[in-house]
Design an enzyme around this catalytic site. Structure first.
Site, PDB file in Angstrom:
ATOM      1  N   CYS A   1     105.353  41.837   5.245  1.00  0.00           N
ATOM      2  CA  CYS A   1     105.454  40.670   5.968  1.00  0.00           C
ATOM      3  C   CYS A   1     104.375  40.062   6.936  1.00  0.00           C
ATOM      4  CB  CYS A   1     106.768  40.295   6.328  1.00  0.00           C
ATOM      5  SG  CYS A   1     107.160  41.240   7.980  1.00  0.00           S
TER       6      CYS A   1
ATOM      7  N   CYS B   1     103.865  42.574   9.786  1.00  0.00           N
ATOM      8  CA  CYS B   1     103.234  43.772   9.826  1.00  0.00           C
ATOM      9  C   CYS B   1     101.646  43.652  10.135  1.00  0.00           C
ATOM     10  CB  CYS B   1     103.229  44.383   8.320  1.00  0.00           C
ATOM     11  SG  CYS B   1     104.947  44.874   7.743  1.00  0.00           S
TER      12      CYS B   1
ATOM     13  N   ASP C   1      69.652  15.447   7.490  1.00  0.00           N
ATOM     14  CA  ASP C   1      68.362  15.256   7.422  1.00  0.00           C
ATOM     15  C   ASP C   1      67.628  14.660   6.557  1.00  0.00           C
ATOM     16  OD1 ASP C   1      65.398  16.522   8.175  1.00  0.00           O
ATOM     17  OD2 ASP C   1      65.527  17.619   6.520  1.00  0.00           O
TER      18      ASP C   1
ATOM     19  N   ASP D   1      68.013  21.812   5.177  1.00  0.00           N
ATOM     20  CA  ASP D   1      67.540  22.536   4.198  1.00  0.00           C
ATOM     21  C   ASP D   1      66.342  23.439   4.832  1.00  0.00           C
ATOM     22  OD1 ASP D   1      65.471  20.424   4.128  1.00  0.00           O
ATOM     23  OD2 ASP D   1      64.912  21.080   2.452  1.00  0.00           O
TER      24      ASP D   1
ATOM     25  N   ASP E   1      65.711  22.860  10.784  1.00  0.00           N
ATOM     26  CA  ASP E   1      66.981  22.569  10.916  1.00  0.00           C
ATOM     27  C   ASP E   1      68.130  23.501  11.693  1.00  0.00           C
ATOM     28  OD1 ASP E   1      66.230  20.209   9.736  1.00  0.00           O
ATOM     29  OD2 ASP E   1      66.744  20.969   7.605  1.00  0.00           O
TER      30      ASP E   1
END
Length: 738
Positions: free
Chosen positions: A28, A31, A433, A630, A634
């Protein structure tokens, strides 16, 4: 969830390492919370434990602790642990199947012993006033269920208590033992005026086992996304060796090996096409349903499907270094991570069992005192113990995360961790961008405006000479234009680039400035602003070439807007998200591109090093900010954003800095990521509501004597199953491209 603490051994030269431990014995949320607490108490350790995956993700400093020390700590806490071995998916699945069948056998044995007892209980409820089964036979049937089938609960309870914690096993062992021992005492003493509750203890254990079996099945389905990804890669490949084509296991392929892929077959590893022409379906990696044309020089990826042509390829990525393996690893890490929303459930789980035991004792005492009937008091106390298992709390968040991240991977949206998936739902402003994100990232020279007597070929030769060593998209466009014109570069020296502005160089002994109009003006160059303005009004980037105060000419460079950008921006606006475009272009060009994309807000003439500052500025206004990019430039802005998205075709640096990688090269992937985040978080909230309301209603009902222990056991068993099943409903989510 424990707050992340700084590593205490930072002064050491040893870098922190990360491992995964497979944990067994957890039943559970208490634990998982207990193991987390034990590991995080150790010097130089940061750990998160996932109940659904039964794994611990541990970051530790080798100089402070070792893997053996970590495993020993888990074992002292009452559980077992072992280091997860890479690339053992088939073995792990076989182990889970073996455990499931073993549990299934024990369950049916338990059913055989329990059914006669339950049948008698049903007949008694129906009006029968005589016990059909003698009490000694009831005792005989209940004993193996209690101490053989139910042995696990005693072992688990002992380990938990010895480790200083309490879990579901404590509740089950305590509750069933009270019912069993009371019934045994009544039977031995021959107290025929007292009821016996052997059926309650046996039925509770049987129902808990049934719930665990159903839970194991459902949890297996939540991780099906990874198994489906693994199945995509073929087991064998056709390789060219010593002039012959032979079939070999995929594991034996090395980088540089030449492999053959026939129509209808899948790529065994990553590679580059040497010969052939075909189209390949890459939907399993990118979510893109349309085939991609492949020819000599094209990249191919493991598990993608070749359609009509024969391809001869050279292996470039094998084993754990394929794109597919990277996706699988990323999905596994995300599924094993913990979302902040789970923190409340973890806190409650850590104190839940002791509180429930206290409520059970109070229930026993009050009922015995008020009614004078110990039997009734005992049964109500047992019902409280049984109904209050915190399993559902522990499964509410991780099961939804497992399904959600798996769905994302299939749609080409790779989420780095659960926290990023949760934060994506809260985004209010998305910064994008321009180049390579809104646009295709493949700019071309569309216009050449000459000044003075210089010819077009001479202008291109000078520009090519200056730009020949640059990898910037605008430089590539200029070099390609010059190559198309048959121009050869000259010699260059004293090269100096000003990031985001332009270049100074000596080409064939002549001092040359090449760059944006503002850069040339800074150098004292006299510009024909009418020509510049005319090109910028068409949404084109203008690059000027000059020497001294004389300008030789201008080049207009255009980067086509992605077909999906307008649709993506419109959908983001519909979702209530403000979109802001960042670009290094001048204001006139930026305004036109933004208008074409449907973006109202933009920031132009932003140098790469200032992009992160723009992100911080918008964050300072109180908005939750997402960033899509990308390129290498960036990366700082991506790191500064609350949630960052990297286009999959972008640089490795951008992808590393981002929280979410989009395998598709368009902005619709961001829309998918946000839709998936909102759907997953909605499902998590539903799960947590069900788990909390179950205990909030169940415990008082049991304490007030309105629940039979057997009914409580069934409800407890089914609560976990209902939470996992609700998470599986996430599979109805579909990508925009589906």
């Amino acid at each position: 969830m424990n707050q992340t603490k700084p590593l205490e051994n930072d002064t050491s030269s040893t870098s922190p390492e990360t491992i995964e431990l497979s944990i067994s014995g957890m039943t559970c949320a208490a634990c998982a919370a207990r193991i987390e607490k034990v590991l995080n108490r150790m010097e130089g350790v940061e750990a998160t434990v996932n109940l659904a995956t039964e794994k611990a993700h541990v970051r530790y400093t080798p100089g402070a602790v070792s893997v053996d020390t970590l495993i020993t700590a888990v074992r002292k806490a009452g559980y077992d642990a072992q280091e997860v071995v890479e690339a053992s998916h088939a073995e792990e699945k076989a182990r889970r199947v073996e455990i499931y069948h073993k549990e299934l056998r024990l369950f049916w044995i338990s059913v055989v012993f329990t059914m006669p007892l339950v049948l008698q209980m049903v007949l008694m409820i129906s009006g029968a006033h005589v016990e059909i089964l003698p009490r000694w036979l009831q005792w005989l049937l209940a004993t193996p269920v209690q101490f053989w089938i139910g042995k696990r609960f005693y072992i688990g309870a002992w380990h938990a208590l010895r480790g200083g914690g309490a879990n579901m096993d404590v509740l089950i062992a305590l509750g069933t033992s009270m019912a069993y021992l009371f019934s045994a005492v009544v039977t031995v003493l021959g107290l025929h005026d007292q009821h016996v509750y052997f059926e309650a203890s046996a039925a509770i254990i049987t129902l808990v086992m049934m719930g665990k079996l159903l839970e194991m099945q459902a949890k297996g389905k939540t991780s099906s996304a990874i198994e489906e990804l693994i199945k995509l890669q073929p087991k064998t490949a056709r390789v060219e060796r010593d002039g012959q084509i032979i079939e070999v296991p995929v594991d034996s392929i090395s980088v540089g090996d030449v492999f053959i892929v026939r129509p209808g077959e899948s790529m065994p590893v990553d590679g580059e096409v040497i010969e052939g022409h075909s189209s390949v379906v890459e939907s399993m990696l990118t979510g893109e349903s349309l085939p991609v044309t492949k020819e000599a020089g094209s990249k191919v990826f493991a598990a993608t499907m070749n359609q009509q042509g024969l391809l001869k390829c050279s292996a470039t990525g094998v084993g754990s270094h394929t794109v597919l393996a990277g996706i699988i690893h990323l999905v596994e890490e995300a599924q094993g991570s913990k979302a902040p929303i789970q923190r409340l459930a973890d806190v409650i789980s850590g104190i839940f069992v002791p509180v429930v035991v206290a409520i059970s004792i109070i229930t026993l005492s009050l009922w015995w005192w008020l009614s004078g009937d110990f039997t009734v008091a005992l049964i109500n106390a047992v019902a409280v113990l049984v109904i209050a298992c915190p399993c559902a709390l522990g499964l509410a968040t991780p099961t939804a995360i497992m399904v959600g991240t798996g769905l994302g991977a299939r749609a080409g949206v790779l989420v780095k961790n659960a926290a990023a998936l949760e934060r994506a739902e809260k985004i209010q402003t998305l910064i994008v961008d321009k180049t390579g994100t809104l646009t295709e990232g493949n700019p071309v020279v569309t216009d050449i405006v000459l000044c003075g007597e210089m010819s077009e070929s001479e202008l291109l030769r000078i520009a090519m000479t200056v730009e020949q060593g640059s990898g910037h998209p605008l430089a590539v466009a200029i070099v390609e234009k010059a190559q198309q014109a048959g121009v050869r570069p000259g010699a260059v020296s004293h090269f100096a680039a000003v990031t985001g502005k332009g270049i100074f160089a000596e080409a064939d002994g002549q001092a040359i400035w090449l760059g944006s109009p503002s850069y040339l003006l800074e150098q004292g160059v006299a510009l024909d602003m009418a020509a510049v303005t005319r090109l910028q009004a068409q949404g084109k980037t203008v690059i000027g070439v000059a020497s001294g105060e004389q300008v030789f000419g201008y080049m207009g460079i255009a980067d086509k807007l992605r077909d999906s950008s307008v649709q993506a921006v419109a959908r983001l606006h519909q979702m209530g998200i403000a979109v802001v475009m960042l670009t290094g272009d001048n204001r006139a060009t930026a305004q036109i591109i933004a208008a074409q994309a449907g973006i109202r807000d933009y920031v132009a003439e932003v140098l790469p090093q200032h992009k992160a500052a723009e992100v911080q500025k918008i964050k300072a206004s109180g908005s939750v900010v997402g960033m899509v990019g990308d390129g290498i430039n960036d990366a700082p802005a991506l790191a500064a954003a609350d949630v960052s998205f990297a286009i999959g075709a972008g640089s490795d640096v951008a992808i590393e800095a981002a929280d979410v990688t989009l395998m598709r090269n368009d902005l619709l992937g961001v829309v998918d990521a946000m839709r998936l985040s909102r759907t997953t978080l909605s499902k998590i909230r539903q799960n947590l509501f069900f788990a909390f309301i179950y205990n909030v209603l169940g415990i008082p009902l049991a304490a007030f004597g309105m629940l039979n222990p057997v009914i409580a056991g069934a409800a407890m068993a089914l609560s976990s199953v209902s939470v996992v099943s609700n998470s599986l409903l996430l599979k109805r989510w579909r990508s925009i491209h589906s």
